[in-house]
Design a protein around this motif. Structure first.
Motif, mmCIF file in Angstrom:
data_model
loop_
_atom_site.group_PDB
_atom_site.id
_atom_site.type_symbol
_atom_site.label_atom_id
_atom_site.label_comp_id
_atom_site.label_asym_id
_atom_site.label_seq_id
_atom_site.Cartn_x
_atom_site.Cartn_y
_atom_site.Cartn_z
ATOM 1 N N GLU A 195 0.832 -1.212 0.000
ATOM 2 C CA GLU A 195 0.000 0.000 0.000
ATOM 3 C C GLU A 195 0.864 1.259 0.000
ATOM 4 O O GLU A 195 0.516 2.261 -0.642
ATOM 5 C CB GLU A 195 -0.943 -0.019 1.207
ATOM 6 C CG GLU A 195 -2.065 -1.041 1.054
ATOM 7 C CD GLU A 195 -2.872 -1.270 2.322
ATOM 8 O OE1 GLU A 195 -3.996 -1.793 2.243
ATOM 9 O OE2 GLU A 195 -2.350 -0.956 3.424
ATOM 10 N N VAL A 196 1.995 1.231 0.698
ATOM 11 C CA VAL A 196 2.923 2.365 0.639
ATOM 12 C C VAL A 196 3.425 2.532 -0.795
ATOM 13 O O VAL A 196 3.443 3.648 -1.339
ATOM 14 C CB VAL A 196 4.119 2.169 1.597
ATOM 15 C CG1 VAL A 196 5.157 3.273 1.407
ATOM 16 C CG2 VAL A 196 3.637 2.132 3.030
ATOM 17 N N GLU A 197 3.773 1.457 -1.380
ATOM 18 C CA GLU A 197 4.272 1.490 -2.757
ATOM 19 C C GLU A 197 3.203 2.009 -3.711
ATOM 20 O O GLU A 197 3.463 2.866 -4.562
ATOM 21 C CB GLU A 197 4.720 0.093 -3.183
ATOM 22 C CG GLU A 197 5.360 0.034 -4.575
ATOM 23 C CD GLU A 197 5.796 -1.367 -4.928
ATOM 24 O OE1 GLU A 197 5.159 -2.324 -4.421
ATOM 25 O OE2 GLU A 197 6.757 -1.526 -5.703
ATOM 26 N N ALA A 198 1.976 1.524 -3.555
ATOM 27 C CA ALA A 198 0.883 1.962 -4.431
ATOM 28 C C ALA A 198 0.598 3.451 -4.248
ATOM 29 O O ALA A 198 0.367 4.184 -5.225
ATOM 30 C CB ALA A 198 -0.373 1.150 -4.135
ATOM 31 N N LEU A 207 10.866 5.936 -5.632
ATOM 32 C CA LEU A 207 12.002 5.746 -4.738
ATOM 33 C C LEU A 207 13.031 4.826 -5.388
ATOM 34 O O LEU A 207 12.699 3.924 -6.162
ATOM 35 C CB LEU A 207 11.533 5.142 -3.418
ATOM 36 C CG LEU A 207 10.522 5.978 -2.614
ATOM 37 C CD1 LEU A 207 10.201 5.268 -1.307
ATOM 38 C CD2 LEU A 207 11.062 7.374 -2.341
ATOM 39 N N ASN A 208 14.244 5.071 -5.048
ATOM 40 C CA ASN A 208 15.340 4.252 -5.584
ATOM 41 C C ASN A 208 15.488 2.992 -4.741
ATOM 42 O O ASN A 208 16.143 3.000 -3.715
ATOM 43 C CB ASN A 208 16.659 5.043 -5.590
ATOM 44 C CG ASN A 208 16.586 6.222 -6.539
ATOM 45 O OD1 ASN A 208 15.985 6.132 -7.604
ATOM 46 N ND2 ASN A 208 17.206 7.331 -6.149
ATOM 47 N N GLY A 209 14.820 1.945 -5.189
ATOM 48 C CA GLY A 209 14.946 0.679 -4.497
ATOM 49 C C GLY A 209 13.846 0.484 -3.467
ATOM 50 O O GLY A 209 13.280 1.429 -2.926
ATOM 51 N N SER A 210 13.529 -0.766 -3.198
ATOM 52 C CA SER A 210 12.429 -1.107 -2.306
ATOM 53 C C SER A 210 12.754 -0.833 -0.849
ATOM 54 O O SER A 210 11.863 -0.745 -0.020
ATOM 55 C CB SER A 210 12.073 -2.587 -2.485
ATOM 56 O OG SER A 210 13.209 -3.391 -2.170
ATOM 57 N N VAL A 216 10.200 3.798 5.148
ATOM 58 C CA VAL A 216 9.036 4.638 5.461
ATOM 59 C C VAL A 216 8.043 3.847 6.309
ATOM 60 O O VAL A 216 7.508 4.348 7.304
ATOM 61 C CB VAL A 216 8.361 5.137 4.171
ATOM 62 C CG1 VAL A 216 7.010 5.803 4.488
ATOM 63 C CG2 VAL A 216 9.263 6.104 3.437
ATOM 64 N N LEU A 217 7.811 2.619 5.923
ATOM 65 C CA LEU A 217 6.856 1.779 6.657
ATOM 66 C C LEU A 217 7.328 1.525 8.079
ATOM 67 O O LEU A 217 6.538 1.602 9.030
ATOM 68 C CB LEU A 217 6.678 0.460 5.907
ATOM 69 C CG LEU A 217 5.585 -0.474 6.439
ATOM 70 C CD1 LEU A 217 4.216 0.183 6.343
ATOM 71 C CD2 LEU A 217 5.576 -1.789 5.675
ATOM 72 N N ASP A 218 8.628 1.259 8.237
ATOM 73 C CA ASP A 218 9.159 0.976 9.575
ATOM 74 C C ASP A 218 9.110 2.214 10.463
ATOM 75 O O ASP A 218 8.749 2.128 11.650
ATOM 76 C CB ASP A 218 10.597 0.473 9.472
ATOM 77 C CG ASP A 218 10.669 -0.911 8.847
ATOM 78 O OD1 ASP A 218 11.771 -1.293 8.388
ATOM 79 O OD2 ASP A 218 9.630 -1.607 8.814
ATOM 80 N N LEU A 219 9.477 3.360 9.914
ATOM 81 C CA LEU A 219 9.529 4.582 10.704
ATOM 82 C C LEU A 219 8.148 5.047 11.122
ATOM 83 O O LEU A 219 7.957 5.531 12.237
ATOM 84 C CB LEU A 219 10.231 5.691 9.914
ATOM 85 C CG LEU A 219 11.749 5.510 9.736
ATOM 86 C CD1 LEU A 219 12.286 6.515 8.726
ATOM 87 C CD2 LEU A 219 12.456 5.677 11.069
#
Length: 849
Positions: A195-198, A207-210, A216-219
């Motif tokens: 969902e973050v990616e979408a 973003l450069n790389g997954s 972002v998700l962890d923070l």
């Protein structure tokens, strides 16, 4: 003045273009279709409103949406918005039918509002959806209690969605066991990696790389607003794993440093000044900020994702995210001098007041402690506050002002006393009355010409409060007599509609009926005659004086006099279209016919009353009385049908004047020999009546309790119960309440015999002369009424029956056939209410036939 409705509060918020589809959450909502309630609970910024807006937009069924603000923390305002939004969704007159329940005085009981609303929506054939957004702003315990009741009895066609940041004060454990709720918490609302990616791809943030998506998700731990904030930082190439923190304090700082301070000074000033408004309408914003481009500014804020939401696609109405508004208001106080902040509050409040939203205006100036302006507006709109039923809000305002030692006008304080009596908080009302009287001894404010109208109301209030709490009734009568002698003083409150009874089947149960604390008949008649010569004779209050006297006369067994008072009271009921007066009078009139065994007339009165009433609670009382009538006719089948005609959420719950229905149900249970259940309900009703000090209900329920004990041969308990009932009955002149019960004569006889054999000071609180008088009256009534309903030939048959003659001997002496004698005997048994030949013979011997 009509209430100003903010339509934007009842519209489904529009969905942002950047919002992504979260199918997994939609599936959770879909699985919960079979539950009553869906709870979406998480801290601010988890996307609760968005996910439900997406769900609701897929519906093709009536949906009401209510966006709650702190100002809605008032039971009347809250439920008016809920009902109005559902009325709009159904496109019918639901609000028109239910809103009168809010404007009566004293304030309508909250159970009545909820049950009437439930009754309305249960009759709708379609599936309904009710959304309550931002419920965490609600702190009022009454609203929580009403919501619990609403969910408990929610019809099958309705589903409720509650969105909240905080835990809900509801019995969730009980509801979970019953499989009533679907719960979506912050764990489910947290964004997933996909969902973050979408979201970022939809925002064109690559973003450069997954790893950065995962960072972002962890923070943020999946917090939607944190992810949105991160995207803004990333877009400006300012995102850093080391510097970005997703905790709430940091986000507030981020909003200021990275969002607010990046905006132009002109936009910053706009945000700070308009942060005081719950709803952002461009015209109001222009006036507040001295700009002409507020609409364009708001649209740009939405486009930039600066925590600004457009509430309606059809109307230009916006609002800031609550967290963002809080941060802005805090910054305003840091940036501007105190005088300037106060000026902004005052200007914003004035604009709202001029727009007609005086409630929001008063709330604003109270936040800033601009008490003089709050006082001015409260005084100006005081009548409207009362006619729109916003008494809880008014009480909160007054108590805030008094806590801050602000001196309020005497009129406001007197209206505060009225509000306290409606809540009710009678002891607090009495204390304030004493305070105002003490203040008079200091400054003689009651003698000032411009206070005479308020003084007149206060004097009447004092009598009303004394009557309601049963404190110094002699002083109450003295006050009213003095008030009538002085006459009514005109004020702006003269034409405010007063309703003295909302749902009680007996006027004696209301405050104006002194909760059944009857005065002696002679005093009551004398006072009524004096009252009817006063200036109050054209007011609705006079009709209630007829009703109170009618009930007193009935209890004194002066039936014809009571009937005259009933007719007088009905004239006022017709004139003022007051069901709270007419229905109790019709019930009493039918009861008088029933005592005379004129059952056809009793049913006719009740049927006539039923024709002109639509409220379920009045219909319930009328049907209950018809059931009582059928019981007296020994027709249990029809009695049961009438008792259960009106469906209720819980037929056996003691509330909303349902004591009347329940006590008739007790009589039905006694007639069907379900003694234990009858006893249980009678005791429950008695306990509630004791808590409320409802005299007539205490006596009636305790008497039925005693009869229940009698039927299971528990005589000691029966005697103690009937003794308690007669203690109150003898104190307040009750007779009929003991004479109307089928088994009372046997109970009173056994009690009298017991008293005559057992001398004990504990029993002396009931004079034996009172018991003997009841028995004599009962015999006289039985003789007169029963003999009067038998024809001369039926009396001949009964006399021969009492002499010991057989059917053949009776037929021979009267020159009739045995078949005809059997028909006569069946008719006689029915008229006398007996079940056998032996009972008829015993009754005939009591009459000395």
């Amino acid at each position: 003045m009509n209430t100003i409705w903010l339509n934007s509060k009842t519209k489904v918020p529009s969905i942002a273009k950047m919002a992504i589809n979260r199918d997994r959450l939609q599936q959770l909502l879909k699985k919960g279709n079979c539950t009553k309630l869906s709870i979406i609970q998480a801290p601010g910024g988890y996307g609760k409103t968005t996910i439900l807006s997406q769900w609701i937009c897929k519906m093709d069924e009536p949906t009401s949406w209510f966006s709650i603000d702190a100002i809605d923390n008032d039971p009347i305002r809250f439920w008016k918005y809920v009902i109005q939004s559902m009325s709009d969704a159904l496109n019918n007159d639901l609000a028109t039918r239910l809103f009168p329940l809010f404007t009566s005085h004293p304030q309508s009981p909250y159970e009545l509002i909820i049950d009437s609303f439930l009754n309305e929506i249960s009759s709708v054939k379609e599936n309904l959806h009710i959304v309550l957004d931002d419920y965490h702003y609600i702190e009022h315990p009454i609203i929580h209690e009403m919501m619990i009741r609403f969910i408990d009895y929610l019809p099958n066609n309705t589903r409720v969605y509650i969105l909240s940041r905080t835990n809900l004060p509801f019995p969730l454990a009980r509801w979970r066991v019953k499989s009533w709720i679907t719960e979506i918490g912050f764990k489910q609302l947290c964004f997933t990696y996909k969902e973050v990616e979408a979201l970022y791809k939809k925002k064109n943030i690559l973003l450069n790389g997954s790893k950065l998506y995962q960072d972002v998700l962890d923070l943020t731990e999946g917090w939607v607003t944190g992810i949105q904030l991160a995207s803004l930082s990333i877009a400006k190439d300012e995102f850093s794993v080391d510097k970005f923190d997703g905790t709430h304090p940091f986000v507030a700082e981020y909003l200021m440093k990275e969002i607010f301070e990046t905006l132009s000074p002109s936009t910053q000033d706009f945000l700070l000044q308009t942060s005081l408004l719950n709803m952002l309408e461009p015209k109001v914003c222009n006036l507040l900020t001295d700009r002409t481009d507020s609409y364009d500014v708001l649209v740009k804020l939405v486009e930039k994702g600066v925590f600004t939401v457009r509430l309606s696609s059809n109307r230009p109405v916006f609002r800031y995210h609550h967290l963002f508004a809080d941060v802005l208001q805090s910054e305003m106080r840091n940036k501007y001098p105190e005088e300037q902040v106060a000026a902004y509050y005052k200007k914003a409040a004035t604009l709202l007041c001029e727009k007609g939203d005086y409630v929001s205006a008063i709330e604003l100036v109270l936040q800033q402690e601009i008490f003089d302006l709050a006082d001015l507006w409260i005084t100006t709109y005081l009548v409207d506050i009362f006619t729109t039923g916003q008494l809880s809000t008014f009480v909160r305002w007054v108590e805030l002002l008094r806590t801050n030692n602000y001196s309020l006008p005497f009129e406001t304080l007197v209206m505060y006393i009225i509000a306290l009596t409606s809540i009710p908080n009678l002891q607090k009302a009495k204390k304030l009355i004493d305070e105002l009287e003490q203040r008079h001894t200091v400054n003689q404010w009651m003698d000032q010409p411009d206070h005479q109208g308020v003084v007149s109301i206060l004097t009447t209030l004092k009598a009303y409060v004394l009557m309601a709490i049963g404190d110094n009734l002699e002083q109450m009568v003295e006050i009213i007599v003095k008030q009538l002698t002085v006459g009514r003083v005109s004020s702006r409150w003269d034409h405010i509609p007063m309703q003295y009874n909302q749902f009680e089947a007996k006027i004696s149960r209301t405050l104006i009926g002194s909760k059944g604390k009857f005065s002696p008949v002679e005093e009551s008649i004398g006072f009524a005659n004096f009252f009817r010569q006063s200036e109050f004779k054209e007011q609705n209050m006079m009709g209630f004086s007829y009703a109170v006297l009618a009930e007193i006369l009935y209890e004194a067994n002066l039936l014809e006099d009571a009937m005259d008072e009933i007719e007088g009271g009905l004239q006022y009921a017709y004139r003022f279209q007051d069901s709270g007066l007419s229905i109790p009078l019709y019930l009493l009139k039918s009861r008088i016919y029933m005592t005379k065994k004129q059952f056809t007339a009793a049913h006719a009165v009740l049927d006539h009353a039923m024709e002109g009433v639509t409220e379920w609670y009045w219909i319930r009382s009328l049907q209950a009385m018809k059931a009582h009538c059928y019981l007296m006719e020994s027709n249990r089948t029809n009695a049961e049908i009438e008792l259960f005609k009106t469906k209720r959420p819980d037929m056996l719950k003691i509330e909303l004047g349902q004591e009347f229905w329940l006590l008739i149900y007790v009589r039905f249970l006694l007639a069907t020999n379900d003694i234990q259940k009858a006893l249980t309900i009678a005791i429950r009703v008695k306990e509630k009546a004791l808590n409320e000090n409802q005299i007539s209900t205490i006596i009636e329920a305790t008497l039925l309790e005693a009869i229940s004990y009698l039927k299971v041969d528990r005589l000691e308990l029966a005697f103690h119960a009937v003794h308690k009932a007669m203690e109150l009955g003898s104190s307040f002149g009750y007779k009929r309440i003991f004479l109307d019960e089928a088994d009372s004569i046997l109970l009173l006889k056994k009690y009298l015999t017991f008293r005559q054999k057992h001398s004990n000071e504990n029993w002396n609180s009931v004079p034996l002369s009172y018991v003997e008088d009841l028995l004599k009256t009962k015999h006289k009534m039985t003789d007169e009424s029963s003999k009067g309903i038998l024809t001369p030939r039926e009396l001949d048959v009964l006399q021969l029956l009492a002499s010991g003659a057989s059917n053949r001997e009776i037929a021979s002496q009267l020159f009739l056939s045995e078949g005809t004698i059997r028909v006569y005997l069946t008719t006689i048994y029915s008229k006398l209410g007996v079940q056998s030949r032996t009972q008829a013979i015993l009754l005939a011997k009591e009459w000395n036939l």
